[in-house]
Design a protein around this motif. Structure first.
Motif, mmCIF file in Angstrom:
data_model
loop_
_atom_site.group_PDB
_atom_site.id
_atom_site.type_symbol
_atom_site.label_atom_id
_atom_site.label_comp_id
_atom_site.label_asym_id
_atom_site.label_seq_id
_atom_site.Cartn_x
_atom_site.Cartn_y
_atom_site.Cartn_z
ATOM 1 N N UNK A 189 5.473 1.653 -2.341
ATOM 2 C CA UNK A 189 5.571 3.025 -2.849
ATOM 3 C C UNK A 189 5.529 4.023 -1.697
ATOM 4 N N UNK A 190 6.342 5.073 -1.811
ATOM 5 C CA UNK A 190 6.436 6.080 -0.762
ATOM 6 C C UNK A 190 6.070 7.450 -1.327
ATOM 7 N N UNK A 191 5.187 8.154 -0.650
ATOM 8 C CA UNK A 191 4.871 9.540 -0.984
ATOM 9 C C UNK A 191 5.444 10.403 0.127
ATOM 10 N N UNK A 192 6.423 11.245 -0.229
ATOM 11 C CA UNK A 192 7.223 11.949 0.766
ATOM 12 C C UNK A 192 7.101 13.460 0.582
ATOM 13 N N UNK A 193 6.881 14.162 1.661
ATOM 14 C CA UNK A 193 6.918 15.622 1.612
ATOM 15 C C UNK A 193 8.375 16.059 1.468
ATOM 16 N N UNK A 229 0.855 -1.181 0.000
ATOM 17 C CA UNK A 229 0.000 0.000 0.000
ATOM 18 C C UNK A 229 0.895 1.236 0.000
ATOM 19 N N UNK A 230 0.316 2.352 -0.371
ATOM 20 C CA UNK A 230 1.069 3.599 -0.388
ATOM 21 C C UNK A 230 1.413 4.016 1.034
ATOM 22 N N UNK A 231 2.696 4.318 1.259
ATOM 23 C CA UNK A 231 3.177 4.778 2.563
ATOM 24 C C UNK A 231 3.457 6.278 2.457
ATOM 25 N N UNK A 232 2.892 7.058 3.373
ATOM 26 C CA UNK A 232 3.054 8.515 3.346
ATOM 27 C C UNK A 232 4.032 8.933 4.443
ATOM 28 N N UNK A 233 5.053 9.700 4.057
ATOM 29 C CA UNK A 233 6.087 10.144 4.992
ATOM 30 C C UNK A 233 6.203 11.670 4.954
ATOM 31 N N UNK A 234 6.540 12.256 6.086
ATOM 32 C CA UNK A 234 6.709 13.709 6.110
ATOM 33 C C UNK A 234 8.156 14.133 5.872
ATOM 34 N N UNK A 235 9.053 13.141 5.716
ATOM 35 C CA UNK A 235 10.440 13.419 5.354
ATOM 36 C C UNK A 235 11.078 12.122 4.862
ATOM 37 N N UNK A 236 12.246 12.258 4.213
ATOM 38 C CA UNK A 236 12.960 11.068 3.743
ATOM 39 C C UNK A 236 13.619 10.395 4.939
#
Length: 226
Positions: free
Chosen positions: A50-54, A32-39
């Motif tokens: 998959x990673x969605x990163x701010x 599933x898509x993983x959402x991160x606020x930083x690398x």
């Protein structure tokens, strides 16, 4: 003695090539898509989700660059567009263009990002930029690289990600029902795992950064494989 060492070295290299290729082709069918606020990742561990990163991109204004360089042109295959066409045409499609990338002077940013995903075997990094305007749907692509990242420098678009488990369904007319829909916005970074498929739907203006990298053991294979 030297012959034995040479043979052992050859066997070791063959094993490393096969192991790295086989590892790259593995995927998680429950991803599933993983959402991160930083690398924040383990660089020595393969990422299978998959990673969605701010990520705050410190870039110059692309639209100011367009305004100041109206006669600059870029080609996609047989089609070439000048930057002045951006204000005239309803649809503009400059996709994965290395010349545009170089003109926007994004090397430092690109290397700073991709370095966080690389390991000691990483090799053959390549960087591109896309400039999209209007109603654009890109062709379905497969990530054939060990590392593939997309960054949204300006604007927004819709991304569809497809787990390799759906490979046999991706010829259907309504393939989007199998995908993960992502509203990709400015200052976001997307990591796409190896073997995953993706497409981009653009309905406004967007500028995208493409980063990709292989390893010493997979680069040649990735260059020519399906």
């Amino acid at each position: 003695m030297f012959d034995i060492l040479l043979q052992l070295s050859f066997v070791f290299l063959v094993i490393m090539f096969v192991k790295n290729i086989m590892d790259m082709k593995k995927y998680n069918d429950k991803s599933e898509l993983v959402i991160l606020d930083k690398i924040e990742i383990d660089r020595d561990k393969r990422i299978m989700d998959p990673l969605l990163i701010s990520y705050k991109f410190d870039t110059k204004d692309v639209y100011e660059f367009i305004k100041n360089n109206p006669l600059k042109h870029y080609c996609n295959g047989d089609v070439c567009l000048r930057l002045s066409d951006f204000d005239i045409l309803d649809d503009v499609y400059i996709y994965k263009n290395d010349e545009l990338y170089n003109d926007l002077n994004l090397k430092y940013i690109s290397e700073n990002i991709i370095e966080k995903f690389q390991n000691m075997y990483s090799f053959n990094s390549k960087y591109f930029c896309s400039l999209l305007k209007g109603n654009i749907d890109t062709k379905l692509e497969k990530n054939r690289n060990n590392i593939s990242l997309l960054g949204c420098l300006h604007g927004d678009c819709i991304l569809y990600l497809y787990n390799p488990k759906h490979k046999s369904m991706l010829k259907d007319d309504n393939i989007k029902k199998y995908g993960i829909k992502i509203e990709f916005k400015k200052d976001e970074l997307l990591y796409i795992p190896s073997e995953w498929y993706y497409s981009i739907h653009n309905n406004g203006n967007s500028v995208l950064l493409h980063l990709q990298c292989d390893t010493y053991f997979t680069s040649l294979y990735n260059e020519y494989r399906d």
